[in-house]
Design a protein around this motif. Structure first.
Motif, PDB file in Angstrom:
ATOM      1  N   UNK A 180       0.835  -1.192   0.000  1.00 28.22           N
ATOM      2  CA  UNK A 180       0.000   0.000   0.000  1.00 28.22           C
ATOM      3  C   UNK A 180       0.873   1.247   0.000  1.00 28.22           C
ATOM      4  N   UNK A 181       0.507   2.211  -0.845  1.00 32.58           N
ATOM      5  CA  UNK A 181       1.186   3.495  -0.905  1.00 32.58           C
ATOM      6  C   UNK A 181       0.156   4.606  -0.714  1.00 32.58           C
ATOM      7  N   UNK A 182       0.370   5.471   0.284  1.00 37.83           N
ATOM      8  CA  UNK A 182      -0.498   6.624   0.519  1.00 37.83           C
ATOM      9  C   UNK A 182       0.193   7.538   1.523  1.00 37.83           C
ATOM     10  N   UNK A 183      -0.327   8.739   1.658  1.00 38.16           N
ATOM     11  CA  UNK A 183       0.190   9.674   2.660  1.00 38.16           C
ATOM     12  C   UNK A 183      -0.650   9.664   3.933  1.00 38.16           C
ATOM     13  N   UNK A 184      -1.729   8.854   3.975  1.00 33.69           N
ATOM     14  CA  UNK A 184      -2.598   8.732   5.140  1.00 33.69           C
ATOM     15  C   UNK A 184      -3.182  10.076   5.559  1.00 33.69           C
ATOM     16  N   UNK A 185      -3.589  10.884   4.580  1.00 27.83           N
ATOM     17  CA  UNK A 185      -4.289  12.131   4.860  1.00 27.83           C
ATOM     18  C   UNK A 185      -5.544  12.182   4.007  1.00 27.83           C
ATOM     19  N   UNK A 186      -6.568  12.898   4.489  1.00 30.48           N
ATOM     20  CA  UNK A 186      -7.826  13.003   3.754  1.00 30.48           C
ATOM     21  C   UNK A 186      -7.557  13.599   2.381  1.00 30.48           C
ATOM     22  N   UNK A 187      -8.110  12.955   1.352  1.00 32.50           N
ATOM     23  CA  UNK A 187      -7.957  13.432  -0.005  1.00 32.50           C
ATOM     24  C   UNK A 187      -6.756  12.847  -0.739  1.00 32.50           C
ATOM     25  N   UNK A 188      -5.859  12.164  -0.007  1.00 32.12           N
ATOM     26  CA  UNK A 188      -4.683  11.614  -0.694  1.00 32.12           C
ATOM     27  C   UNK A 188      -5.032  10.299  -1.378  1.00 32.12           C
ATOM     28  N   UNK A 189      -4.372  10.030  -2.521  1.00 31.97           N
ATOM     29  CA  UNK A 189      -4.608   8.766  -3.208  1.00 31.97           C
ATOM     30  C   UNK A 189      -4.075   7.597  -2.379  1.00 31.97           C
ATOM     31  N   UNK A 190      -4.691   6.439  -2.559  1.00 30.29           N
ATOM     32  CA  UNK A 190      -4.201   5.208  -1.938  1.00 30.29           C
ATOM     33  C   UNK A 190      -4.137   4.155  -3.044  1.00 30.29           C
ATOM     34  N   UNK A 191      -2.992   3.462  -3.134  1.00 27.18           N
ATOM     35  CA  UNK A 191      -2.766   2.483  -4.194  1.00 27.18           C
ATOM     36  C   UNK A 191      -2.363   1.159  -3.554  1.00 27.18           C
TER      37      UNK A 191
END
Length: 141
Positions: A37-48
């Protein structure tokens, strides 16, 4: 009409410990079928989510819609493996909810937008497997 998949489990761990397991990419790979999983863990950020399913590489994706540490994570979710086009109507919402449950935590996962009861039941079964793995990883290392 859309149907919702649902699975829940009691895990003997604190909400903080479970939150760490839900948001740490190395831990996620241990209970989510090896997905990276790749994401910044913030609202609105993409998650892959990247991985391999039945020998085929995949890349599923979405957006973090809501994030309340220790309590709730809601993401949109799309998988090309669904066979549906990559348009907004093809995305589902997946919610991870944490609640105090005696000495541990109740983890509930819901996935909306299932096409019918059969798809909801398949998704619920997959989430039950994920929760069983999460319980094993968190409780036994």
């Amino acid at each position: 009409m859309s149907t919702t998949a649902r699975a829940d489990i009691h895990i003997d761990a604190s909400r903080d410990r479970l939150w760490a397991a839900l948001t740490d990419p190395d831990t996620i790979a241990r209970y989510l079928f090896g997905s990276r999983v790749t994401t910044e863990w913030t609202k609105g950020s993409p998650i892959v989510y990247r991985g391999e399913w039945e020998g085929e590489p995949y890349e599923d994706k979405g957006t973090i819609l809501e994030i309340v540490p220790g309590e709730r994570l809601v993401t949109s979710y799309y998988s090309p493996l669904s066979g549906k086009p990559d348009i907004p109507d093809s995305y589902q919402n997946v919610s991870y909810l944490l609640a105090d449950d005696g000495d541990g935590t109740r983890v509930t996962i819901t996935q909306d937008g299932c096409a019918d009861e059969a798809e909801a039941e398949r998704s619920s079964g997959n989430w039950r497997m994920v929760l069983d793995s999460l319980k094993s990883v968190v409780e036994h290392g």
